[in-house]
Write a protein that holds these residues in place. Structure first.
Motif, short mmCIF file in Angstrom:
data_model
loop_
_atom_site.label_atom_id
_atom_site.label_comp_id
_atom_site.label_asym_id
_atom_site.label_seq_id
_atom_site.Cartn_x
_atom_site.Cartn_y
_atom_site.Cartn_z
N THR A 1 32.83 37.79 28.57
CA THR A 1 32.89 36.42 28.39
C THR A 1 34.19 35.98 28.42
OG1 THR A 1 33.23 36.50 25.84
CG2 THR A 1 30.88 36.07 26.91
N LYS A 2 34.65 34.92 28.74
CA LYS A 2 35.87 34.27 28.75
C LYS A 2 36.72 34.53 27.54
CE LYS A 2 37.03 29.89 28.37
NZ LYS A 2 37.10 28.49 28.61
N THR B 1 36.43 44.82 41.64
CA THR B 1 35.28 44.13 42.04
C THR B 1 34.46 44.32 43.48
OG1 THR B 1 34.39 41.56 42.21
CG2 THR B 1 36.99 42.29 43.15
N ALA B 2 33.46 43.98 43.50
CA ALA B 2 32.91 43.90 45.32
C ALA B 2 31.95 42.89 45.47
CB ALA B 2 32.00 45.37 45.07
N ALA C 1 27.38 40.68 39.01
CA ALA C 1 27.99 40.68 37.68
C ALA C 1 29.55 40.38 37.59
CB ALA C 1 27.94 41.96 36.81
N CYS C 2 30.42 41.07 38.72
CA CYS C 2 31.59 40.88 39.00
C CYS C 2 31.76 39.28 39.48
CB CYS C 2 32.30 41.34 40.31
SG CYS C 2 31.98 43.25 40.29
N LYS C 3 31.04 38.48 40.35
CA LYS C 3 31.24 37.23 40.77
C LYS C 3 30.96 36.25 39.22
CE LYS C 3 30.99 37.72 45.02
NZ LYS C 3 32.15 38.45 45.30
N VAL C 4 30.24 36.77 38.23
CA VAL C 4 29.92 36.11 37.26
C VAL C 4 31.23 36.22 36.28
CG1 VAL C 4 28.68 35.88 35.18
CG2 VAL C 4 27.64 36.21 37.00
N ASN C 5 31.79 37.27 36.15
CA ASN C 5 32.85 37.64 35.25
C ASN C 5 34.36 36.48 36.18
OD1 ASN C 5 31.68 39.40 33.57
ND2 ASN C 5 32.73 41.15 34.68
N SER D 1 31.05 52.44 38.18
CA SER D 1 30.99 51.25 39.29
C SER D 1 31.70 50.15 38.85
CB SER D 1 29.44 51.08 39.43
OG SER D 1 29.49 50.00 40.53
N VAL D 2 31.58 48.95 39.47
CA VAL D 2 32.21 47.71 39.06
C VAL D 2 31.25 47.00 38.41
CG1 VAL D 2 34.09 47.65 40.82
CG2 VAL D 2 31.84 47.01 41.29
N PRO D 3 31.44 45.80 37.62
CA PRO D 3 32.63 45.27 36.96
C PRO D 3 33.58 46.08 36.12
CG PRO D 3 30.97 44.01 35.93
CD PRO D 3 30.35 45.12 37.12
N LEU D 4 34.89 46.28 36.31
CA LEU D 4 35.56 46.91 35.58
C LEU D 4 36.92 46.03 35.66
CD1 LEU D 4 36.61 49.13 33.74
CD2 LEU D 4 37.37 50.27 36.26
#
Length: 121
Positions: free
Chosen positions: A96-97, A19-20, A25-29, A73-76
């Motif tokens: 998604t969850k 993340t970063a 998108a990372c924050k959302v994940n 890049s991230v998200p990964l």
């Protein structure tokens, strides 16, 4: 702390969230998938080691990990199944969850099956 390698040798499943701070998108994940009570419950239940790989400062070490998984890049999110660490489950971009729980469920499920076969012998 314990290294990923050591934990995998012990048969522990490891989840790494790449993340970063600048990655929306990372924050959302993290909010809707990784840091939900359902996910945390599964993690606790199966003693999954969760690690956060922060790429905010674009560290070369994390860049090497991203390269390993063919991500630019991230998200990964990468899950190393404890019983099959050479076959990591890779989830790219947004997810998604439900997706996360399915993949994580697979990683910990196989393990139980394997343990059962060992006991029967």
């Amino acid at each position: 702390g314990p290294t990923v390698q050591q934990e995998l040798l012990r048969g522990r499943t490891v989840l790494i969230d790449f993340t970063a701070d600048w990655c929306l998108a990372c924050k959302v994940n993290e909010k809707w998938a990784l840091n939900t009570s359902d996910t945390l419950e599964l993690v606790k239940q199966h003693d999954v080691l969760t690690l956060k790989a922060d790429w905010t400062d674009e560290s070369p070490e994390i860049k090497r990990w991203l390269d390993t998984f063919g991500s630019i890049s991230v998200p990964l999110t990468v899950i190393f199944p404890g019983n099959d660490p050479t076959k990591p489950i890779v989830i790219r971009d947004s997810f998604t969850k439900k997706t996360l729980l399915q993949q994580l469920g697979q990683a910990v499920e196989v393990k139980a099956a394997n343990q059962a076969t060992v006991t029967q012998r």
